[in-house]
Design a protein around this motif. Structure first.
Motif, PDB file in Angstrom:
ATOM      1  N   ASP A 161      -6.522   7.899  -5.871  1.00 17.33           N
ATOM      2  CA  ASP A 161      -5.248   8.623  -5.844  1.00 17.33           C
ATOM      3  C   ASP A 161      -4.524   8.424  -4.509  1.00 17.33           C
ATOM      4  N   LEU A 162      -5.296   8.354  -3.435  1.00 14.43           N
ATOM      5  CA  LEU A 162      -4.711   8.142  -2.117  1.00 14.43           C
ATOM      6  C   LEU A 162      -4.071   6.754  -2.029  1.00 14.43           C
ATOM      7  N   ALA A 163      -4.718   5.745  -2.581  1.00 12.07           N
ATOM      8  CA  ALA A 163      -4.153   4.386  -2.586  1.00 12.07           C
ATOM      9  C   ALA A 163      -2.840   4.355  -3.376  1.00 12.07           C
ATOM     10  N   THR A 164      -2.803   5.043  -4.488  1.00 13.61           N
ATOM     11  CA  THR A 164      -1.574   5.119  -5.290  1.00 13.61           C
ATOM     12  C   THR A 164      -0.473   5.817  -4.504  1.00 13.61           C
ATOM     13  N   TYR A 165      -0.819   6.895  -3.832  1.00 11.32           N
ATOM     14  CA  TYR A 165       0.145   7.648  -3.029  1.00 11.32           C
ATOM     15  C   TYR A 165       0.745   6.765  -1.926  1.00 11.32           C
ATOM     16  N   LYS A 166      -0.092   5.992  -1.254  1.00  9.18           N
ATOM     17  CA  LYS A 166       0.388   5.089  -0.201  1.00  9.18           C
ATOM     18  C   LYS A 166       1.420   4.114  -0.760  1.00  9.18           C
ATOM     19  N   ARG A 167       1.111   3.524  -1.906  1.00  9.49           N
ATOM     20  CA  ARG A 167       2.043   2.580  -2.535  1.00  9.49           C
ATOM     21  C   ARG A 167       3.356   3.285  -2.890  1.00  9.49           C
ATOM     22  N   GLU A 168       3.261   4.483  -3.456  1.00  5.15           N
ATOM     23  CA  GLU A 168       4.455   5.239  -3.827  1.00  5.15           C
ATOM     24  C   GLU A 168       5.325   5.554  -2.607  1.00  5.15           C
ATOM     25  N   ARG A 169       4.699   5.739  -1.475  1.00  4.36           N
ATOM     26  CA  ARG A 169       5.417   6.066  -0.238  1.00  4.36           C
ATOM     27  C   ARG A 169       5.907   4.815   0.495  1.00  4.36           C
ATOM     28  N   GLY A 170       5.638   3.618  -0.050  1.00  2.00           N
ATOM     29  CA  GLY A 170       6.160   2.384   0.529  1.00  2.00           C
ATOM     30  C   GLY A 170       5.286   1.745   1.584  1.00  2.00           C
ATOM     31  N   ILE A 171       4.010   2.104   1.643  1.00  2.40           N
ATOM     32  CA  ILE A 171       3.098   1.515   2.624  1.00  2.40           C
ATOM     33  C   ILE A 171       2.425   0.291   1.999  1.00  2.40           C
ATOM     34  N   PRO A 172       2.674  -0.903   2.537  1.00  2.00           N
ATOM     35  CA  PRO A 172       2.004  -2.103   2.023  1.00  2.00           C
ATOM     36  C   PRO A 172       0.494  -2.027   2.304  1.00  2.00           C
ATOM     37  N   GLU A 173      -0.278  -2.662   1.450  1.00  2.00           N
ATOM     38  CA  GLU A 173      -1.741  -2.619   1.589  1.00  2.00           C
ATOM     39  C   GLU A 173      -2.206  -3.136   2.953  1.00  2.00           C
ATOM     40  N   ASN A 174      -1.552  -4.165   3.478  1.00  2.00           N
ATOM     41  CA  ASN A 174      -1.981  -4.725   4.766  1.00  2.00           C
ATOM     42  C   ASN A 174      -1.673  -3.796   5.954  1.00  2.00           C
ATOM     43  N   LEU A 175      -0.901  -2.736   5.741  1.00  2.00           N
ATOM     44  CA  LEU A 175      -0.584  -1.779   6.800  1.00  2.00           C
ATOM     45  C   LEU A 175      -1.249  -0.420   6.578  1.00  2.00           C
ATOM     46  N   SER A 176      -2.160  -0.364   5.619  1.00  2.00           N
ATOM     47  CA  SER A 176      -2.750   0.933   5.291  1.00  2.00           C
ATOM     48  C   SER A 176      -3.897   1.308   6.233  1.00  2.00           C
ATOM     49  N   SER A 177      -4.238   2.568   6.174  1.00  2.00           N
ATOM     50  CA  SER A 177      -5.319   3.138   6.977  1.00  2.00           C
ATOM     51  C   SER A 177      -5.993   4.209   6.131  1.00  2.00           C
ATOM     52  N   CYS A 178      -6.605   5.185   6.775  1.00  2.00           N
ATOM     53  CA  CYS A 178      -7.405   6.148   6.020  1.00  2.00           C
ATOM     54  C   CYS A 178      -6.638   7.363   5.519  1.00  2.00           C
ATOM     55  N   HIS A 179      -5.513   7.720   6.100  1.00  2.00           N
ATOM     56  CA  HIS A 179      -4.753   8.882   5.626  1.00  2.00           C
ATOM     57  C   HIS A 179      -3.267   8.577   5.692  1.00  2.00           C
ATOM     58  N   THR A 180      -2.492   9.339   4.932  1.00  2.00           N
ATOM     59  CA  THR A 180      -1.051   9.157   4.846  1.00  2.00           C
ATOM     60  C   THR A 180      -0.400  10.524   5.021  1.00  2.00           C
ATOM     61  N   ALA A 181       0.627  10.578   5.846  1.00  2.00           N
ATOM     62  CA  ALA A 181       1.319  11.840   6.090  1.00  2.00           C
ATOM     63  C   ALA A 181       2.811  11.662   5.855  1.00  2.00           C
ATOM     64  N   THR A 182       3.485  12.770   5.653  1.00  2.00           N
ATOM     65  CA  THR A 182       4.940  12.756   5.533  1.00  2.00           C
ATOM     66  C   THR A 182       5.524  13.791   6.487  1.00  2.00           C
ATOM     67  N   ILE A 183       6.632  13.411   7.091  1.00  2.00           N
ATOM     68  CA  ILE A 183       7.411  14.319   7.931  1.00  2.00           C
ATOM     69  C   ILE A 183       8.868  13.986   7.669  1.00  2.00           C
ATOM     70  N   GLY A 184       9.609  14.945   7.192  1.00  2.00           N
ATOM     71  CA  GLY A 184      10.973  14.661   6.759  1.00  2.00           C
ATOM     72  C   GLY A 184      10.925  13.617   5.662  1.00  2.00           C
ATOM     73  N   ASP A 185      11.734  12.583   5.788  1.00  2.00           N
ATOM     74  CA  ASP A 185      11.747  11.495   4.800  1.00  2.00           C
ATOM     75  C   ASP A 185      10.827  10.355   5.182  1.00  2.00           C
ATOM     76  N   TYR A 186      10.103  10.483   6.271  1.00  2.13           N
ATOM     77  CA  TYR A 186       9.263   9.402   6.786  1.00  2.13           C
ATOM     78  C   TYR A 186       7.805   9.531   6.344  1.00  2.13           C
ATOM     79  N   THR A 187       7.159   8.372   6.267  1.00  4.21           N
ATOM     80  CA  THR A 187       5.728   8.290   5.981  1.00  4.21           C
ATOM     81  C   THR A 187       5.024   7.835   7.252  1.00  4.21           C
ATOM     82  N   ILE A 188       3.926   8.494   7.552  1.00  4.73           N
ATOM     83  CA  ILE A 188       3.119   8.160   8.725  1.00  4.73           C
ATOM     84  C   ILE A 188       1.749   7.746   8.201  1.00  4.73           C
TER      85      ILE A 188
END
Length: 184
Positions: free
Chosen positions: A94-121
């Protein structure tokens, strides 16, 4: 004709009397304006800080793997830096799917994904870089620290840090270096 000077007396010349009356009224207006400003000052000050509070309302939501202790350490780093952090745990899939939905390419992924405002961290991004992102407001998906570099926030002591880059993820999935951290 001159009237004696007293409590309600003035020069009899109409022009001078009118001048005195106008300047007297202007004095009252100035006193009223100053008094109004002094009374309204706290309200004006409070209203002027409202946008600052809105900009400074640094709520960040983290989505992480339930079994990841470094994610919790990064959350601690954010809280120590003044962010209001909430989090949820999702399965790895589910986390991998969430990363893709938030626009994070697989080669730039890490262990967690955060959101602040309209941005993904993505990953172990330092709080200072998140603040800079929010101040500059570029057109971007957000920031990423790909992988899990040792010495990045939540990944061990900064005094033993390996060199790493924080990258800005473009709307098209591209990446550019946002900040470089040299080895300690």
């Amino acid at each position: 004709m001159i009237r004696p000077i007293g409590s309600h007396t003035a020069l009899a010349t109409p022009g001078l009397w009118q001048y005195f009356a106008v300047t007297h009224k202007m004095g009252l207006l100035m006193i009223l304006a100053r008094r109004t400003l002094l009374l309204a000052g706290p309200a004006i000050l409070a209203m002027s800080t409202v946008p600052l509070l809105a900009e400074g309302d640094e709520r960040i939501h983290v989505v992480k793997d339930p079994g990841c202790p470094c994610c919790n350490a990064w959350i601690g780093h954010l809280r120590e830096s003044g962010f209001n952090v909430s989090f949820e745990e999702r399965s790895v899939e589910d986390l991998a799917t969430y990363k893709r939905e938030r626009g994070i390419p697989e080669n730039l992924s890490s262990c967690h994904t955060a959101t602040i405002g309209d941005y993904t961290i993505e990953g172990h991004v330092p709080a200072a870089d998140i603040r800079r992102l929010m101040a500059e407001r570029p057109l971007a998906v957000g920031l990423s620290v790909p992988g899990m570099p040792f010495g990045s926030p939540g990944m061990g002591p900064e005094t033993e840090r390996q060199a790493y880059d924080v990258v800005m993820v473009g709307l098209d999935g591209s990446s550019t270096v946002f900040t470089s951290y040299p080895a300690a």
